[in-house]
Design a protein around this motif. Structure first.
Motif, short mmCIF file in Angstrom:
data_model
loop_
_atom_site.label_atom_id
_atom_site.label_comp_id
_atom_site.label_asym_id
_atom_site.label_seq_id
_atom_site.Cartn_x
_atom_site.Cartn_y
_atom_site.Cartn_z
N TYR A 33 0.83 -1.22 0.00
CA TYR A 33 0.00 0.00 0.00
C TYR A 33 0.86 1.27 0.00
O TYR A 33 0.46 2.29 -0.56
CB TYR A 33 -0.97 -0.01 1.19
N LYS A 47 -5.82 4.25 3.00
CA LYS A 47 -6.28 3.20 2.09
C LYS A 47 -6.19 1.82 2.74
O LYS A 47 -7.06 0.98 2.57
CB LYS A 47 -5.47 3.25 0.79
N LYS A 50 -8.94 1.23 5.40
CA LYS A 50 -10.21 0.99 4.70
C LYS A 50 -10.26 -0.46 4.18
O LYS A 50 -11.27 -1.15 4.31
CB LYS A 50 -10.34 1.97 3.52
N ALA A 51 -9.14 -0.92 3.62
CA ALA A 51 -9.07 -2.28 3.07
C ALA A 51 -9.18 -3.34 4.17
O ALA A 51 -9.88 -4.34 4.01
CB ALA A 51 -7.76 -2.47 2.29
N TRP A 54 -12.70 -3.44 5.42
CA TRP A 54 -13.55 -4.08 4.40
C TRP A 54 -13.38 -5.60 4.45
O TRP A 54 -14.37 -6.33 4.41
CB TRP A 54 -13.21 -3.57 3.00
N ASP A 154 -14.10 -1.53 -8.54
CA ASP A 154 -13.90 -0.87 -7.24
C ASP A 154 -13.10 -1.76 -6.29
O ASP A 154 -12.22 -1.28 -5.56
CB ASP A 154 -15.26 -0.55 -6.58
N TYR A 157 -9.58 -1.56 -7.31
CA TYR A 157 -9.00 -0.24 -7.08
C TYR A 157 -8.72 0.01 -5.59
O TYR A 157 -7.64 0.47 -5.23
CB TYR A 157 -9.94 0.84 -7.61
N TYR A 158 -9.68 -0.29 -4.74
CA TYR A 158 -9.55 0.03 -3.32
C TYR A 158 -8.88 -1.06 -2.48
O TYR A 158 -8.14 -0.77 -1.54
CB TYR A 158 -10.92 0.34 -2.71
N TYR A 159 -9.17 -2.33 -2.80
CA TYR A 159 -8.75 -3.40 -1.90
C TYR A 159 -7.67 -4.33 -2.47
O TYR A 159 -7.03 -5.05 -1.72
CB TYR A 159 -9.98 -4.22 -1.49
#
Length: 218
Positions: A33, A47, A50-51, A54, A154, A157-159
């Motif tokens: 990351y 980030k 958040k990952a 999630w 998504d 992109y995010y995780y």
């Protein structure tokens, strides 16, 4: 070292996050990351937390062949048994078997994440990315699902940042074009990874005769 700085901040400010593999003290994940956020500590922490949250809420660690068995039986998506010519694990989506009016969206999402995890577990040493193939042969309006396509990108992109090396849209029919025009702006930088191609290109440029997926054989 920046990894240690992130690790210490997470321990202090996000002590309630899980530890261990894919947790707040996973140094490989922290480094990944940091690279993704161009070594900005604050951005990487934002980030990364958040990952991790999630993964916990989605129940990624609880996904297994058994939990996705019924939706996997549709054959709508699977991880290919062989790597491509660039040594990348291959995730194949068969768009004509995706029926949003029939299948539960939650089951689709679970299958998607399970298969990404499975593909990543097949990464050989030195390889960091996977290849996505979306087989659009036989695609019709009944298969169109803008929200699922957005979810898919998504998630990457995010995780799973920088894990998707390339996406092949194979034999896209005319009916797919308006869907692509709607989706493209939502995909951010991932749109540039998409390559529209023919089955012939898949055969000649991405696999050997031995490793070619059965559905792309003559």
């Amino acid at each position: 070292m920046l990894v240690m700085e992130v690790k210490e901040k997470l321990e202090k400010e996000y002590y309630d996050l899980p530890v261990g593999e894919n947790g707040r003290d996973d140094e490989d994940m922290i480094l990944w990351y940091l690279k993704d956020r161009r070594f900005s500590v604050e951005e990487a922490i934002a980030k990364l937390t958040k990952a991790i949250k999630w993964r916990q809420e989605f129940g990624v660690a609880d996904l297994s062949e058994d939990t996705v068995k019924s939706i996997a039986k549709t054959g709508k998506a699977y991880v290919h048994d062989f790597l491509d010519v660039n040594d990348r694990p291959v995730l194949i989506v068969v768009a004509s078997k995706h029926l949003p009016d029939v299948h539960d969206p939650c089951d689709n999402e679970k299958l998607c994440v399970f298969l990404i995890e499975k593909a990543l577990s097949k990464l050989p040493a030195g390889q960091e990315q996977i290849l996505g193939i979306v087989d659009l042969r036989g695609f019709g309006t009944k298969n169109a699902d803008l929200s699922y396509l957005t979810f898919l990108f998504d998630v990457f992109y995010y995780y799973y940042p920088k894990r998707l090396g390339e996406v092949l849209f194979v034999e896209a029919p005319f009916v797919f074009q308006p869907i692509w025009q709607l989706t493209k702006p939502l995909l951010k930088s991932y749109a540039s990874m998409v390559k529209f191609c023919s089955t012939e290109t898949v055969r000649k440029e991405y696999f050997t005769e031995e490793t070619l997926p059965i559905s792309f054989r003559d």
